[in-house]
Structures are given as C-alpha cells and as structure tokens.
Design a protein around this motif. Structure first.
Motif, mmCIF file in Angstrom:
data_model
loop_
_atom_site.group_PDB
_atom_site.id
_atom_site.type_symbol
_atom_site.label_atom_id
_atom_site.label_comp_id
_atom_site.label_asym_id
_atom_site.label_seq_id
_atom_site.Cartn_x
_atom_site.Cartn_y
_atom_site.Cartn_z
ATOM 1 N N ALA A 19 6.161 90.318 -64.435
ATOM 2 C CA ALA A 19 6.193 91.690 -63.929
ATOM 3 C C ALA A 19 7.519 92.026 -63.264
ATOM 4 N N LEU A 20 8.030 91.140 -62.421
ATOM 5 C CA LEU A 20 9.297 91.417 -61.743
ATOM 6 C C LEU A 20 10.437 91.500 -62.752
ATOM 7 N N GLU A 21 10.409 90.640 -63.737
ATOM 8 C CA GLU A 21 11.439 90.662 -64.773
ATOM 9 C C GLU A 21 11.417 91.999 -65.520
ATOM 10 N N ALA A 22 10.226 92.471 -65.862
ATOM 11 C CA ALA A 22 10.111 93.717 -66.624
ATOM 12 C C ALA A 22 10.708 94.893 -65.863
ATOM 13 N N VAL A 23 10.425 94.967 -64.574
ATOM 14 C CA VAL A 23 10.955 96.056 -63.752
ATOM 15 C C VAL A 23 12.479 95.977 -63.675
ATOM 16 N N LEU A 24 12.994 94.774 -63.473
ATOM 17 C CA LEU A 24 14.436 94.616 -63.309
ATOM 18 C C LEU A 24 15.167 94.839 -64.629
ATOM 19 N N ILE A 25 14.595 94.397 -65.728
ATOM 20 C CA ILE A 25 15.220 94.623 -67.034
ATOM 21 C C ILE A 25 15.360 96.120 -67.305
ATOM 22 N N ARG A 26 14.332 96.879 -66.985
ATOM 23 C CA ARG A 26 14.415 98.340 -67.170
ATOM 24 C C ARG A 26 15.500 98.946 -66.286
ATOM 25 N N SER A 27 15.679 98.377 -65.109
ATOM 26 C CA SER A 27 16.659 98.911 -64.161
ATOM 27 C C SER A 27 18.098 98.614 -64.579
ATOM 28 N N LYS A 123 22.436 90.308 -66.813
ATOM 29 C CA LYS A 123 22.779 91.499 -66.046
ATOM 30 C C LYS A 123 22.351 91.349 -64.590
ATOM 31 N N ALA A 124 21.307 90.564 -64.366
ATOM 32 C CA ALA A 124 20.803 90.376 -63.001
ATOM 33 C C ALA A 124 20.058 89.052 -62.925
ATOM 34 N N ALA A 125 19.874 88.590 -61.687
ATOM 35 C CA ALA A 125 19.155 87.342 -61.438
ATOM 36 C C ALA A 125 18.091 87.562 -60.377
ATOM 37 N N LEU A 126 16.926 87.000 -60.622
ATOM 38 C CA LEU A 126 15.876 86.899 -59.607
ATOM 39 C C LEU A 126 16.026 85.532 -58.963
ATOM 40 N N VAL A 127 16.283 85.516 -57.658
ATOM 41 C CA VAL A 127 16.572 84.265 -56.955
ATOM 42 C C VAL A 127 15.504 84.015 -55.908
ATOM 43 N N ASP A 128 14.957 82.805 -55.907
ATOM 44 C CA ASP A 128 13.929 82.452 -54.936
ATOM 45 C C ASP A 128 14.503 82.439 -53.525
ATOM 46 N N GLY A 129 13.754 82.990 -52.572
ATOM 47 C CA GLY A 129 14.169 82.971 -51.174
ATOM 48 C C GLY A 129 14.646 84.333 -50.703
ATOM 49 N N ASN A 130 15.278 84.342 -49.536
ATOM 50 C CA ASN A 130 15.737 85.610 -48.959
ATOM 51 C C ASN A 130 17.250 85.670 -48.769
ATOM 52 N N TYR A 131 17.963 84.647 -49.243
ATOM 53 C CA TYR A 131 19.419 84.646 -49.105
ATOM 54 C C TYR A 131 20.048 85.130 -50.407
ATOM 55 N N PHE A 133 22.645 84.902 -52.636
ATOM 56 C CA PHE A 133 23.796 84.121 -53.077
ATOM 57 C C PHE A 133 24.711 84.975 -53.953
ATOM 58 N N LYS A 134 25.999 84.652 -53.923
ATOM 59 C CA LYS A 134 26.969 85.364 -54.752
ATOM 60 C C LYS A 134 26.987 84.726 -56.132
ATOM 61 N N LEU A 135 26.401 85.415 -57.094
ATOM 62 C CA LEU A 135 26.360 84.955 -58.475
ATOM 63 C C LEU A 135 27.131 85.932 -59.350
ATOM 64 N N PRO A 136 27.463 85.542 -60.577
ATOM 65 C CA PRO A 136 28.251 86.426 -61.446
ATOM 66 C C PRO A 136 27.408 87.528 -62.087
ATOM 67 N N CYS A 137 26.485 88.095 -61.316
ATOM 68 C CA CYS A 137 25.638 89.196 -61.785
ATOM 69 C C CYS A 137 24.944 89.768 -60.553
ATOM 70 N N ASP A 138 24.239 90.869 -60.732
ATOM 71 C CA ASP A 138 23.448 91.406 -59.626
ATOM 72 C C ASP A 138 22.373 90.395 -59.220
ATOM 73 N N VAL A 139 22.001 90.409 -57.957
ATOM 74 C CA VAL A 139 21.015 89.454 -57.437
ATOM 75 C C VAL A 139 19.893 90.204 -56.739
#
Length: 218
Positions: A19-27, A123-131, A133-139
């Motif tokens: 579900a989270l992936e689907a929302v973010l992919i659309r965004s 295009k984006a990453a879903l990252v576990d936790g609340n920090y 991190f600086k990745l080569p895409c949106d986080v």
C-alpha cells in the motif's frame, strides 16, 4: 464458586503490504525501493543494508519483517526476492568506517551502497525508522516500516541474511568469539570471550564496552 473472567481476543498481527509503495509510486511517477539495515547494535562486524524494488505482479509469498522469520525462512526468501524483484542491492559499512563516521552515518553509507548496487535508479525510497538518511533519491521514513511495507521487509531480509553470512565467515577466521551463534551481539558467551581474549580486528574498538575492556587490560 469460581467466577469466569472474559478474555479479550488477541488482535491478529497485520502483515506488510504494497500500500505505501502504491501511494508513493503515484506521487513520484517512478520506481520505489524499500531500504533497511541490519547490525547497528552489535559489538563486532560491519553494518549492512538492503535495497529492493519489488515487482507488484510477482511477489514472493511470506515476506515479513526479518526479525519475525526463522533463519531458514529468511534464507529461502532471500533467493525468491533476488530472483523475482525488479532490482535489489546489498551494501556494507566496515568496522573502520563505523569508527570514522559513527554508526548512524555508517548506516547511511551502507544504505547508499545498497541503493547503488541495484543498478536501477529509484525515484524514491521507503526507509525503516524515523531518520531521513541522505540517499540518491527522495526518502520517506516509515516507523515500524519492516512490518508495514513489503519492500522494506524484503530489504530487511537481504540485509540480515547477508550480514549473518559474513559473521559466519568471521567465525571461521576468529573462532574464539562465537560469531556464528550471536552474530556479534553482546551475548554472555561473547562478553566472556572478550574478557578472555580481548577484541579481534572484527570488533568495533571505538565502542564504549570494548573501550572499557581495553582499559581494564591496559
């Protein structure tokens, strides 16, 4: 006479979904990966990270938070994930890099390496936790993400299996410490081995428990 006490039925645990992936992919309009780490807390060994872009049309059955799975199930799922995912990658940050950067920034380095190893730019990453991190895409951070997002859960499996495998290799190189059993965490047998033998090159010598031990031996 006894009084029966009603017991509240347990609420079934929710399993991760897309579900989270689907929302973010659309965004973001492009591929989204899940990212997670393994090994931030141990006294020895590197920190690892996994990154996975799952194929929503070809999902392995049984993906879950790596901590909720047996070692055998994680290893079986690792194979399935690698075969069926759109892309996957694993990255490490060494003991020396942990000492130089601190564990938080070394974790971010391992995550960047995992994302780069996929060979596909998300295009984006879903990252576990609340920090964030600086990745080569949106986080987008997700607290408890390995129990909510299938992509993060898959990444947690890859990170955990890869690190466990490396710790078993280190056990063969430094058999006195029992790395194969506790994977570098502060288990009683690990503490006893440290007191008897002192740290080996695989230990995080910059960490306070090991610094204290070195001070005792000095």
């Amino acid at each position: 006479m006894t009084t029966a006490r009603a017991t509240k039925p347990k609420t079934p645990r929710a399993f991760p979904t897309m579900a989270l992936e689907a929302v973010l992919i659309r965004s973001v309009g492009g591929p989204v990966c899940g990212v997670d780490e393994a090994g931030r807390g141990p006294l020895a060994g590197p920190v690892s990270a996994g990154a996975v872009i799952l194929n929503a049309e070809d999902l392995p059955s049984g993906i879950d938070d790596s901590k909720a799975l047996t070692a055998a199930r994680r290893e079986a799922l690792e194979i399935e994930i690698k075969v069926r995912a759109v892309a996957w990658g694993v990255g490490f940050a060494s003991v020396e890099e942990i000492a130089e950067l601190n564990i938080l920034h070394a974790t971010g380095l391992a995550m960047c390496r995992a994302v780069a190893a996929m060979g596909v730019e998300p295009k984006a990453a879903l990252v576990d936790g609340n920090y964030r991190f600086k990745l080569p895409c949106d986080v987008q951070t997700v607290v408890g993400g390995d129990g909510l997002s299938l992509s993060i859960a898959a990444a947690s499996i890859l990170a955990k299996v890869a690190r466990d495998r490396l710790m078993i290799e280190l056990d063969a190189e430094y058999p006195a410490y029992g790395f194969a059993s506790h994977k570098g965490y502060n288990a009683p047998i690990h503490s006893a081995a440290l007191k008897e033998h002192g740290p080996c090159p695989a230990h995080r010598r910059s960490w306070s428990p090991i610094k204290a031990l070195l001070g005792e031996q000095a």
